[in-house]
Design a protein around this motif. Sequence first.
Motif, PDB file in Angstrom:
ATOM      1  N   LEU A 129       1.031  -1.285   0.097  1.00  0.00           N
ATOM      2  CA  LEU A 129      -0.022  -0.106   0.097  1.00  0.00           C
ATOM      3  C   LEU A 129       0.848   1.107  -0.070  1.00  0.00           C
ATOM      4  O   LEU A 129       1.859   1.311   0.791  1.00  0.00           O
ATOM      5  N   ASN A 131       0.458   5.205   0.820  1.00  0.00           N
ATOM      6  CA  ASN A 131      -0.429   6.018   1.410  1.00  0.00           C
ATOM      7  C   ASN A 131      -1.762   5.454   1.375  1.00  0.00           C
ATOM      8  O   ASN A 131      -2.853   5.910   1.314  1.00  0.00           O
ATOM      9  N   GLY A 132      -1.731   4.209   1.948  1.00  0.00           N
ATOM     10  CA  GLY A 132      -2.975   3.183   2.088  1.00  0.00           C
ATOM     11  C   GLY A 132      -3.849   2.690   1.191  1.00  0.00           C
ATOM     12  O   GLY A 132      -4.678   2.078   1.240  1.00  0.00           O
ATOM     13  N   LYS A 133      -3.180   2.988  -0.239  1.00  0.00           N
ATOM     14  CA  LYS A 133      -3.857   2.449  -1.421  1.00  0.00           C
ATOM     15  C   LYS A 133      -2.954   1.451  -2.238  1.00  0.00           C
ATOM     16  O   LYS A 133      -1.576   1.898  -2.257  1.00  0.00           O
ATOM     17  N   PHE A 135      -2.397   1.254  -5.435  1.00  0.00           N
ATOM     18  CA  PHE A 135      -2.475   1.764  -6.853  1.00  0.00           C
ATOM     19  C   PHE A 135      -1.241   2.752  -6.782  1.00  0.00           C
ATOM     20  O   PHE A 135      -0.689   3.385  -6.006  1.00  0.00           O
ATOM     21  N   GLU A 248      -5.032   4.276 -12.942  1.00  0.00           N
ATOM     22  CA  GLU A 248      -4.749   3.702 -11.784  1.00  0.00           C
ATOM     23  C   GLU A 248      -4.133   2.375 -12.316  1.00  0.00           C
ATOM     24  O   GLU A 248      -4.612   1.556 -13.005  1.00  0.00           O
ATOM     25  N   GLN A 251      -0.450  -2.200  -7.623  1.00  0.00           N
ATOM     26  CA  GLN A 251       0.909  -2.042  -7.273  1.00  0.00           C
ATOM     27  C   GLN A 251       1.602  -3.190  -7.690  1.00  0.00           C
ATOM     28  O   GLN A 251       1.070  -4.365  -7.751  1.00  0.00           O
TER      29      GLN A 251
END
Length: 315
Positions: A129, A131-133, A135, A248, A251
């Motif tokens: 992740l 910043n918490g995402k 993508f 997007e 990751q």
Amino acid sequence: MFRRRKSFLALTGLVLSCFVMAACGSNAPAADKTAGQAGQQAGGAAVQEEFLIGVIPAQGSNQMKIGADKLAEVLGEKLGRKVRAEVYPDYNGVVEAMGAGKAHMAYLGPLTYVEAHERYGVKAVMTQLINGKPFYYSYLIAPADSPYQSFDDVVKQSDSIRFAFGDISSTSGSLIPGIALKKAGVFKTQQEHKFKSVTYTGDHTATALAIQNKQQDIGAIDSAIFNNLVKQGKVDGTKIKTVWQSEELFQYPWAVIKTVSDADVKKIQEAMLAIQDPDVLKAFGGASSFIEAKNEDYAAIRQAAIEDGRLKVKQ
């Protein structure tokens, strides 16, 4: 007559005794040998081969090596065996290492993952992740004082632009921006294009520095790695601007080869979910944490790779 018969019986008994002793003697070492072989086999089974983690050179720095080595220590404790990490000189080298069974687990770009999955059946088990995402994006970046402000500017003035991709197997540094430029009619290959020049730098850090130092006019880069380089002061964010951002992208995956057991996969996932060491997290795009991933997360990248001719699907 009686004495000769008695002597004969005594001699016969002696011969039989020797025969029995010889038989017992020959069987004893055989039993010992068999037991020894069994012990060696049992001992051999207890000694497992080294578990190797292959890492693509996404950031091209010692930071990835430091983070990968620390991750190897964590996984070694969890798996109960020797684990070693190796940063490879190029993306394809990691894929081939997995195909040969030399690397058991790897940190791959999404494009290299779908290639490795198609060719060798590797499977995604974790990602990170930011910043918490889970993508990130492909950016096109330029020097801050550059006259180019948008993707349209890049297309319209391509003949004046020195363009830099990252590694040719990079998702954000090659595949995704390459597809956009092909659709715009200004790029096909490194040899066939409408730019002043086209270069492949090999990694995202090299691309960022090439733009900062004005050695290239436009560069394709991973957004998470770029932002992390700025955050760490490795590039000067005031000297660079973003002129385009992709959709997007899921990751980078951590993938394992088919011979890694489900039990070991579970241990790997448990260990990585618990990691909070900043040296490990910042080494992989400035991650905030790790989460589980699966093959389906990379369906869009797989389709893009097929459309671009990068991935040949087995019939």
